[in-house]
Write a protein that holds these residues in place. Structure first.
Motif, PDB file in Angstrom:
ATOM      1  N   LYS A 175       7.600   0.777  10.997  1.00 58.83           N
ATOM      2  CA  LYS A 175       8.076  -0.491  10.806  1.00 58.83           C
ATOM      3  C   LYS A 175       7.032  -1.846  10.994  1.00 58.83           C
ATOM      4  O   LYS A 175       8.186  -2.655  10.099  1.00 58.83           O
ATOM      5  CB  LYS A 175       8.846  -1.041  11.809  1.00 58.83           C
ATOM      6  N   MET A 176       6.067  -2.097  11.442  1.00 56.08           N
ATOM      7  CA  MET A 176       5.054  -2.604  11.732  1.00 56.08           C
ATOM      8  C   MET A 176       3.943  -3.043  11.133  1.00 56.08           C
ATOM      9  O   MET A 176       2.979  -4.104  10.467  1.00 56.08           O
ATOM     10  CB  MET A 176       4.799  -3.020  12.739  1.00 56.08           C
ATOM     11  N   LEU A 177       3.529  -1.942  10.513  1.00 55.81           N
ATOM     12  CA  LEU A 177       1.947  -2.174   9.985  1.00 55.81           C
ATOM     13  C   LEU A 177       2.287  -2.252   8.804  1.00 55.81           C
ATOM     14  O   LEU A 177       2.788  -1.764   7.423  1.00 55.81           O
ATOM     15  CB  LEU A 177       1.526  -0.578  10.650  1.00 55.81           C
ATOM     16  N   PRO A 178       1.373  -3.799   8.623  1.00 54.76           N
ATOM     17  CA  PRO A 178       1.918  -3.496   6.606  1.00 54.76           C
ATOM     18  C   PRO A 178       0.371  -2.684   6.167  1.00 54.76           C
ATOM     19  O   PRO A 178      -0.956  -2.366   6.383  1.00 54.76           O
ATOM     20  CB  PRO A 178       1.073  -4.939   7.113  1.00 54.76           C
ATOM     21  N   ASN A 179       0.241  -3.047   4.700  1.00 53.19           N
ATOM     22  CA  ASN A 179      -1.087  -2.147   4.230  1.00 53.19           C
ATOM     23  C   ASN A 179      -2.024  -3.616   3.945  1.00 53.19           C
ATOM     24  O   ASN A 179      -1.280  -4.115   3.139  1.00 53.19           O
ATOM     25  CB  ASN A 179      -0.213  -1.298   2.731  1.00 53.19           C
ATOM     26  N   THR A 180      -2.944  -3.026   4.497  1.00 55.37           N
ATOM     27  CA  THR A 180      -3.748  -4.473   4.200  1.00 55.37           C
ATOM     28  C   THR A 180      -4.973  -3.687   2.698  1.00 55.37           C
ATOM     29  O   THR A 180      -6.321  -4.565   2.870  1.00 55.37           O
ATOM     30  CB  THR A 180      -4.771  -4.109   4.990  1.00 55.37           C
ATOM     31  N   SER A 181      -4.792  -2.561   2.249  1.00 61.92           N
ATOM     32  CA  SER A 181      -5.985  -1.882   1.231  1.00 61.92           C
ATOM     33  C   SER A 181      -5.022  -3.014   0.068  1.00 61.92           C
ATOM     34  O   SER A 181      -3.890  -3.151  -0.119  1.00 61.92           O
ATOM     35  CB  SER A 181      -6.009   0.057   0.935  1.00 61.92           C
ATOM     36  N   GLY A 182      -6.300  -3.090  -0.817  1.00 64.91           N
ATOM     37  CA  GLY A 182      -5.406  -2.788  -1.979  1.00 64.91           C
ATOM     38  C   GLY A 182      -5.425  -4.703  -2.646  1.00 64.91           C
ATOM     39  O   GLY A 182      -4.841  -4.832  -4.357  1.00 64.91           O
ATOM     40  N   ARG A 183      -5.051  -5.164  -1.628  1.00 64.96           N
ATOM     41  CA  ARG A 183      -4.802  -7.386  -1.323  1.00 64.96           C
ATOM     42  C   ARG A 183      -6.375  -7.810  -1.342  1.00 64.96           C
ATOM     43  O   ARG A 183      -7.362  -7.201  -0.317  1.00 64.96           O
ATOM     44  CB  ARG A 183      -4.221  -7.330  -0.896  1.00 64.96           C
ATOM     45  N   SER A 184      -6.654  -9.277  -2.205  1.00 70.78           N
ATOM     46  CA  SER A 184      -7.490  -9.458  -1.161  1.00 70.78           C
ATOM     47  C   SER A 184      -7.151 -10.076   0.432  1.00 70.78           C
ATOM     48  O   SER A 184      -6.143 -10.371   0.691  1.00 70.78           O
ATOM     49  CB  SER A 184      -8.091 -10.694  -2.068  1.00 70.78           C
ATOM     50  N   LEU A 185      -8.184 -10.553   0.803  1.00 71.67           N
ATOM     51  CA  LEU A 185      -7.917 -10.285   2.386  1.00 71.67           C
ATOM     52  C   LEU A 185      -6.988 -12.676   2.484  1.00 71.67           C
ATOM     53  O   LEU A 185      -6.074 -12.470   3.309  1.00 71.67           O
ATOM     54  CB  LEU A 185      -9.134 -11.163   3.434  1.00 71.67           C
ATOM     55  N   GLU A 186      -7.470 -13.586   1.618  1.00 75.87           N
ATOM     56  CA  GLU A 186      -6.758 -14.513   0.938  1.00 75.87           C
ATOM     57  C   GLU A 186      -5.268 -13.672   0.854  1.00 75.87           C
ATOM     58  O   GLU A 186      -3.681 -14.253   1.364  1.00 75.87           O
ATOM     59  CB  GLU A 186      -6.807 -15.456  -0.179  1.00 75.87           C
ATOM     60  N   GLN A 187      -4.596 -13.259  -0.131  1.00 82.42           N
ATOM     61  CA  GLN A 187      -3.534 -12.818  -0.817  1.00 82.42           C
ATOM     62  C   GLN A 187      -2.206 -12.485   0.828  1.00 82.42           C
ATOM     63  O   GLN A 187      -1.529 -12.197   0.872  1.00 82.42           O
ATOM     64  CB  GLN A 187      -3.410 -11.259  -2.145  1.00 82.42           C
ATOM     65  N   LEU A 188      -3.204 -11.756   1.694  1.00 81.60           N
ATOM     66  CA  LEU A 188      -2.799  -9.945   2.068  1.00 81.60           C
ATOM     67  C   LEU A 188      -2.341 -12.560   3.661  1.00 81.60           C
ATOM     68  O   LEU A 188      -1.188 -12.417   4.466  1.00 81.60           O
ATOM     69  CB  LEU A 188      -3.474  -9.701   3.556  1.00 81.60           C
TER      70      LEU A 188
END
Lengths: 121, 476
Positions: free
Chosen positions: B453-466
């Motif tokens: 439910k809670m964990l976003p996907n952190t790969s495949g995007r730049s840290l700024e986009q996240l």
């Protein structure tokens, strides 16, 4: 004369920013906006005629938002501080403290406190 | 890697290529000391697995004091992680690590000579302090000295060194028990071996330079250039000063956020996710297996000496899982998918262990089935939930909050590890293997639902986009 406004990442922040812009236009002064949130701040709603400086918190010395605002008041020689305030639950205050209260008590300049939950506004 | 063209660092500053030269030997030394930091960490946490059984008879431990002996190391580590971070900033990386190596040695000697719990427990806290302080200092120091081209692989190599250290501890414990098993204080020999990597770290650190980034953060630009000239070609060193300055600024910025920022809902949410992920990782029980594997296998039905040898399988599978993760998996699967699937896999294996431990009759078949399930769990855990969790945490938080939020997650991790480690022998004593693995299973199911439910996907995007997505309320 310079007006300084503290803008946290919340509804109070938006209300304070709008009120500070009105105040600066009324008094015909420039405005220093202290972005207390961690993201970038949208200032596009401010009137283009206003002279605006935006600062943000950087580094460990600015970890406490109250200290960050007090330091900026001194740095920019601000003569008035604008903040937004709202009612908070006792638990909320105990857990996270209150930035508004800290600023009201410690700011060396007059503070204009805008209430967001005031039904008359 | 491409040759000929200058590389661009993470900060967008173009750097001349690193060419062979006399600095190469110093860089190799850095890699060796890197390995020793991780090995030491793994060895000191893993050596108790195997030493505990003979120590129990020698010092007259019950399940509560057994838990205390193991868990006090982790309480010390939690304190060491916090104090170590401060020491890093004020004393510098080199001085901190040299002091830490001495503390390691003192803690080890205290444990080896301890005649009773009154000496053993403080020694474990001292040793834990060194473990925690090293765990926050070694990766930082290495990342700051390593050239950009090698920096990415370093933290992964550190994790690999940790599990290799644990595996070595299991193997050496089994050998010592085989050779001197009839001696009363055989556990003292096991703990004594842990002094060796501490001595290596100490000697290595004396020959290492201070971190250039720390020197720059203290305004010592000339000293920083001197260090870089030792470990880089000259043109590269001068170009890199600009990069180091940028990184020092970035690090100072990462220290901005604190408790006050938790009043913002989206920030509160990602901090809850980060701390939840760190605790869920511990609640798989991985460290219960890494610290108590021998007891666990004895409980499953192995004899004491067979359990010591069977326990090596846990160490080997941990290394295999970590290596496959680093070299094959980590960059090929979306982070969220890898972590959620990892929790599903470990939870399923926990369920199978509960079934096996409950329905199978006591005997060597049950012991082997539980061993196979146990190493399967360790393998999946190291494959999907060790390095990926750390990488995910380092990507999750916005830059300005990173220092505070990482610190809080790591503290949650150590405290959860300590609580579980203390409780493990008590719960096993009361309810057997079925009880503890039922607990892991239930908590695992909760973790899967929470992360799903809670964990976003952190790969495949730049840290700024996240950061932008999270601030806008998009947590996918």
């Amino acid at each position: 004369m310079t007006i300084l406004v503290a803008v946290p990442d919340s509804k109070e922040g938006a209300v304070a920013l709008a009120a500070a812009a009105d105040e600066a236009e009324l008094l015909d002064t420039d405005l220093v906006v202290v972005n207390l949130g961690l993201g970038p701040l949208d200032t596009s709603s401010l009137p283009p005629t206003l002279k605006v400086t935006v600062t943000k918190r950087t580094g460990k010395a600015d970890r406490d938002p109250v200290d960050a605002v007090l330091a900026d008041i001194e740095e920019y020689g601000a003569t008035r501080l604008v903040i937004g305030v709202k009612r908070r639950s006792p638990v909320g205050k105990a857990l996270l403290g209150s930035v508004s209260q800290g600023l009201l008590l410690e700011a060396p300049v007059p503070v204009l406190a805008i209430k967001i939950d005031d039904p008359h506004r | 890697m491409s040759h000929g063209a200058p590389i661009t660092s993470s900060s967008g500053i173009a750097l001349p290529l690193l060419r062979p030269g006399p600095h190469q030997r110093r860089l190799d030394l850095i890699a060796v000391v890197a390995t020793f930091g991780g090995l030491l960490f793994g060895y000191d946490t893993g050596v108790i697995n195997g030493a505990l059984e003979p120590m129990k008879h020698d010092l007259g431990l019950n399940t509560v004091t057994e838990g205390l002996v193991t868990a006090t190391l982790l309480v010390g580590a939690a304190v060491g992680a916090i104090v170590g971070g401060r020491m890093n900033d004020t004393l510098g990386r080199k001085k901190t690590l040299t002091i830490v190596a001495v503390i390691f040695f003192v803690g080890t000697v205290g444990g080896v000579i301890a005649p009773n719990l009154a000496v053993m427990l403080p020694s474990r806290i001292i040793l834990g302090f060194a473990v925690g302080a090293a765990s926050v200092t070694v990766p930082v120091y290495l990342a700051e000295l390593a050239p950009t081209e090698r920096r990415g692989t370093l933290s992964g190599r550190n994790e690999l060194a940790i599990v290799v250290g644990q595996m070595l501890a299991f193997i050496i414990n089994a050998i010592i028990a085989g050779v001197w098993g009839h001696h009363d204080g055989v556990w003292r020999y096991m703990l004594a071996v842990a002094a060796l990597p501490a001595v290596c770290l100490f000697v290595g650190m004396l020959r290492m330079p201070e971190s250039p980034r720390w020197l720059i953060s203290k305004g010592r630009h000339d000293d920083a250039l001197q260090v870089l000239l030792q470990v880089r070609n000259e043109d590269r060193a001068r170009a890199e000063i600009a990069e180091v300055e940028h990184l020092a600024e970035e690090e100072s910025e990462s220290q901005t956020g604190g408790w006050a920022d938790l009043s913002v809902p989206w920030i509160r949410r990602i901090v809850v996710v980060g701390c939840g992920l760190a605790m869920a990782q511990q609640l798989t029980g991985i460290n219960s297996v890494m610290y108590y594997g021998t007891q666990l296998l004895t409980e499953a039905g192995f004899s004491a000496s067979a359990a010591l040898i069977a326990n090596i399988a846990n160490g080997v599978l941990a290394v295999a899982g970590s290596a496959i993760c680093l070299f094959l998996v980590i960059d090929r699967m979306p982070r969220r998918q890898l972590i959620v699937r990892g929790f599903i896999a470990t939870t399923a294996v926990h369920g199978l262990i509960v079934i096996a431990a409950t329905v199978m009759p006591q005997g060597i078949t049950r012991a082997y089935v539980i061993l196979i399930l146990c190493v399967t769990f360790v393998f999946f855990m190291q494959l999907a939930l060790n390095v990926p969790v750390w990488v995910c945490l380092s990507e999750l938080f916005p830059l300005q909050l990173r220092g505070f939020a990482m610190g809080l997650s790591i503290l949650c991790m150590w405290l959860m590890n300590a609580a579980l480690t203390f409780a493990f022998p008590i719960i096993v004593g009361l309810t057997g293997l079925q009880g503890i693995f039922s607990l892991f299973f239930v908590v695992g199911v909760i973790s899967v639902v929470f992360l799903w439910k809670m964990l976003p996907n952190t790969s495949g995007r730049s840290l700024e986009q996240l950061e932008e997505a999270f601030a806008g309320g998009d947590f996918r």
